[in-house]
Write a protein that holds these residues in place. Structure first.
Motif, PDB file in Angstrom:
ATOM      1  N   ASN A 222       0.808  -1.221   0.000  1.00 48.33           N
ATOM      2  CA  ASN A 222       0.000   0.000   0.000  1.00 48.33           C
ATOM      3  C   ASN A 222       0.842   1.273   0.000  1.00 48.33           C
ATOM      4  N   THR A 223       2.033   1.206   0.596  1.00 47.58           N
ATOM      5  CA  THR A 223       2.872   2.403   0.699  1.00 47.58           C
ATOM      6  C   THR A 223       4.003   2.423  -0.323  1.00 47.58           C
ATOM      7  N   THR A 224       3.949   1.534  -1.314  1.00 48.08           N
ATOM      8  CA  THR A 224       5.018   1.485  -2.309  1.00 48.08           C
ATOM      9  C   THR A 224       5.068   2.774  -3.124  1.00 48.08           C
ATOM     10  N   PRO A 225       6.225   3.456  -3.148  1.00 53.57           N
ATOM     11  CA  PRO A 225       6.349   4.653  -3.986  1.00 53.57           C
ATOM     12  C   PRO A 225       6.656   4.270  -5.428  1.00 53.57           C
ATOM     13  N   ILE A 226       5.926   4.872  -6.364  1.00 56.31           N
ATOM     14  CA  ILE A 226       6.177   4.692  -7.794  1.00 56.31           C
ATOM     15  C   ILE A 226       6.396   6.082  -8.369  1.00 56.31           C
ATOM     16  N   ARG A 227       7.646   6.376  -8.751  1.00 61.16           N
ATOM     17  CA  ARG A 227       7.999   7.727  -9.157  1.00 61.16           C
ATOM     18  C   ARG A 227       8.827   7.729 -10.438  1.00 61.16           C
ATOM     19  N   TYR A 228       8.892   8.910 -11.027  1.00 62.37           N
ATOM     20  CA  TYR A 228       9.663   9.119 -12.253  1.00 62.37           C
ATOM     21  C   TYR A 228      10.898   9.944 -11.903  1.00 62.37           C
ATOM     22  N   VAL A 229      12.071   9.356 -12.045  1.00 66.10           N
ATOM     23  CA  VAL A 229      13.306  10.032 -11.654  1.00 66.10           C
ATOM     24  C   VAL A 229      14.312   9.940 -12.806  1.00 66.10           C
ATOM     25  N   ASN A 230      14.741  11.112 -13.292  1.00 68.10           N
ATOM     26  CA  ASN A 230      15.759  11.173 -14.341  1.00 68.10           C
ATOM     27  C   ASN A 230      15.429  10.291 -15.544  1.00 68.10           C
ATOM     28  N   GLY A 231      14.179  10.337 -15.952  1.00 61.79           N
ATOM     29  CA  GLY A 231      13.781   9.590 -17.145  1.00 61.79           C
ATOM     30  C   GLY A 231      13.522   8.119 -16.917  1.00 61.79           C
ATOM     31  N   GLU A 232      13.545   7.665 -15.660  1.00 61.56           N
ATOM     32  CA  GLU A 232      13.292   6.257 -15.355  1.00 61.56           C
ATOM     33  C   GLU A 232      12.191   6.135 -14.306  1.00 61.56           C
ATOM     34  N   THR A 233      11.450   5.039 -14.381  1.00 68.13           N
ATOM     35  CA  THR A 233      10.405   4.775 -13.400  1.00 68.13           C
ATOM     36  C   THR A 233      10.976   3.934 -12.263  1.00 68.13           C
ATOM     37  N   TYR A 234      10.806   4.429 -11.042  1.00 62.81           N
ATOM     38  CA  TYR A 234      11.315   3.750  -9.856  1.00 62.81           C
ATOM     39  C   TYR A 234      10.155   3.150  -9.059  1.00 62.81           C
ATOM     40  N   VAL A 235      10.329   1.902  -8.625  1.00 59.70           N
ATOM     41  CA  VAL A 235       9.388   1.229  -7.733  1.00 59.70           C
ATOM     42  C   VAL A 235      10.156   0.803  -6.485  1.00 59.70           C
ATOM     43  N   ASN A 236       9.684   1.237  -5.326  1.00 58.39           N
ATOM     44  CA  ASN A 236      10.407   0.970  -4.069  1.00 58.39           C
ATOM     45  C   ASN A 236      11.842   1.484  -4.133  1.00 58.39           C
ATOM     46  N   ASN A 237      12.006   2.657  -4.755  1.00 57.56           N
ATOM     47  CA  ASN A 237      13.314   3.309  -4.861  1.00 57.56           C
ATOM     48  C   ASN A 237      14.318   2.520  -5.687  1.00 57.56           C
ATOM     49  N   HIS A 238      13.816   1.624  -6.540  1.00 56.58           N
ATOM     50  CA  HIS A 238      14.676   0.874  -7.453  1.00 56.58           C
ATOM     51  C   HIS A 238      14.166   1.088  -8.880  1.00 56.58           C
ATOM     52  N   ALA A 239      15.089   1.368  -9.799  1.00 56.33           N
ATOM     53  CA  ALA A 239      14.702   1.601 -11.185  1.00 56.33           C
ATOM     54  C   ALA A 239      14.230   0.305 -11.835  1.00 56.33           C
ATOM     55  N   LEU A 240      13.131   0.400 -12.584  1.00 57.19           N
ATOM     56  CA  LEU A 240      12.637  -0.771 -13.295  1.00 57.19           C
ATOM     57  C   LEU A 240      13.514  -1.061 -14.501  1.00 57.19           C
ATOM     58  N   PRO A 241      13.688  -2.337 -14.845  1.00 55.59           N
ATOM     59  CA  PRO A 241      14.441  -2.663 -16.059  1.00 55.59           C
ATOM     60  C   PRO A 241      13.624  -2.284 -17.293  1.00 55.59           C
ATOM     61  N   PRO A 242      14.246  -2.155 -18.440  1.00 54.45           N
ATOM     62  CA  PRO A 242      13.491  -1.833 -19.665  1.00 54.45           C
ATOM     63  C   PRO A 242      12.563  -2.975 -20.044  1.00 54.45           C
ATOM     64  N   VAL A 243      11.533  -2.651 -20.800  1.00 54.33           N
ATOM     65  CA  VAL A 243      10.612  -3.692 -21.272  1.00 54.33           C
ATOM     66  C   VAL A 243      11.348  -4.590 -22.258  1.00 54.33           C
ATOM     67  N   PRO A 244      10.948  -5.845 -22.345  1.00 59.45           N
ATOM     68  CA  PRO A 244       9.813  -6.467 -21.646  1.00 59.45           C
ATOM     69  C   PRO A 244      10.124  -6.783 -20.178  1.00 59.45           C
ATOM     70  N   LEU A 245       9.079  -6.646 -19.358  1.00 58.14           N
ATOM     71  CA  LEU A 245       9.202  -7.014 -17.951  1.00 58.14           C
ATOM     72  C   LEU A 245       7.913  -7.701 -17.503  1.00 58.14           C
ATOM     73  N   ASP A 246       7.982  -8.377 -16.355  1.00 53.50           N
ATOM     74  CA  ASP A 246       6.865  -9.188 -15.879  1.00 53.50           C
ATOM     75  C   ASP A 246       6.262  -8.617 -14.597  1.00 53.50           C
ATOM     76  N   ILE A 247       4.956  -8.737 -14.514  1.00 47.34           N
ATOM     77  CA  ILE A 247       4.205  -8.352 -13.314  1.00 47.34           C
ATOM     78  C   ILE A 247       3.459  -9.596 -12.834  1.00 47.34           C
ATOM     79  N   TYR A 248       3.633  -9.932 -11.563  1.00 45.97           N
ATOM     80  CA  TYR A 248       3.029 -11.146 -11.011  1.00 45.97           C
ATOM     81  C   TYR A 248       1.905 -10.763 -10.042  1.00 45.97           C
ATOM     82  N   VAL A 249       0.763 -11.426 -10.222  1.00 48.37           N
ATOM     83  CA  VAL A 249      -0.425 -11.078  -9.441  1.00 48.37           C
ATOM     84  C   VAL A 249      -1.051 -12.344  -8.871  1.00 48.37           C
TER      85      VAL A 249
END
Length: 249
Positions: A161-188
């Motif tokens: 619920n408190t996970t930060p999702i932000r845009y920093v220096n042209g990259e999207t960060y989730v939990n203060n970690h930059a996401l890898p480029p696509v393709p990427l996987d989301i597990y639900v």
């Protein structure tokens, strides 16, 4: 005679002033009424389907709150009826359950794997992959939660619920970690993965991702293991009741 004439003129002047004020008030009231007829109160422009969908979401949230309240009352009742040793065991189990619900422990279950990949038409040169913006992720996560998702992870990042999702220096960060480029996987994870899969196939998120030249490929998974949340849980918004109970000694 001159004094009488002056009095008559004074009375007429006062009458004119009063009549002018009355006419001004009447004119102002008429103008306000005319303006209100020209500009009616703004109404909700959402269609019936959107209103019903929002109503279902709110009803689901209300039902979840009722269930949480009932669970809490049951735990309190059980806690009060047990011995001190049993109370400690119950408290430990409650803490473990809360940690699980908060995403602080690793969890395994059935669900859906969503692969986000770029859309390339024809012989388009793959010079630059499209990026996933925080807005797209927020939309997708909100829809997944409304569709019955219980736990979500983006690659190796657990979403709580408190996970930060932000845009920093042209990259999207989730939990203060930059996401890898696509393709990427989301597990639900979900108690009803097939139903969740059907919702994803017709979700608005697919359209939003498609506009950004991204495609969502969803498939059922019998067993998915999500990592625990490793970040710092912010409790800034919690209020602690420091009142001390007193009783007869």
């Amino acid at each position: 005679m001159q004094g009488l004439a002056r009095k008559v003129m004074k009375v007429k002047t006062q009458d004119k002033i009063i009549i002018s004020l009355v006419c001004t008030c009447v004119g102002f009231m008429a103008a306000v009424q005319f303006q209100s007829m020209r500009e009616p109160t703004k109404r909700d422009t959402r269609d019936l389907w959107e209103i019903r969908s929002q109503l279902q979401v709110e009803q689901k949230k209300q039902q979840q709150l009722y269930e949480q309240i009932a669970d809490a009352e049951q735990i309190i009742s059980q806690y009060q009826q047990k011995s001190e040793q049993q109370q400690l065991i119950t408290l430990k189990e409650s803490i473990e359950e809360l940690e699980k619900k908060a995403g602080l422990t690793e969890v395994t279950g059935s669900g859906v794997k969503i692969t986000v990949q770029p859309i390339f038409e024809g012989t388009e040169i793959r010079q630059q992959y499209p990026a996933i913006t925080p807005e797209l992720l927020h939309r997708l996560i909100n829809e997944l939660n409304s569709f019955g998702a219980t736990d979500i992870a983006i690659e190796n990042e657990r979403v709580i619920n408190t996970t930060p999702i932000r845009y920093v220096n042209g990259e999207t960060y989730v939990n203060n970690h930059a996401l890898p480029p696509v393709p990427l996987d989301i597990y639900v994870l979900s108690p009803n993965p097939k139903r969740l899969l059907n919702y994803i196939q017709v979700s608005q998120s697919k359209d939003y991702f498609s506009i950004e030249k991204l495609n969502l490929i969803a498939e059922l998974q019998e067993e998915i293991t999500l990592p625990e949340y490793n970040g710092l849980v912010r409790l800034d918004m919690l209020n602690v009741n420091e009142a001390v109970e007193t009783g007869d000694e």
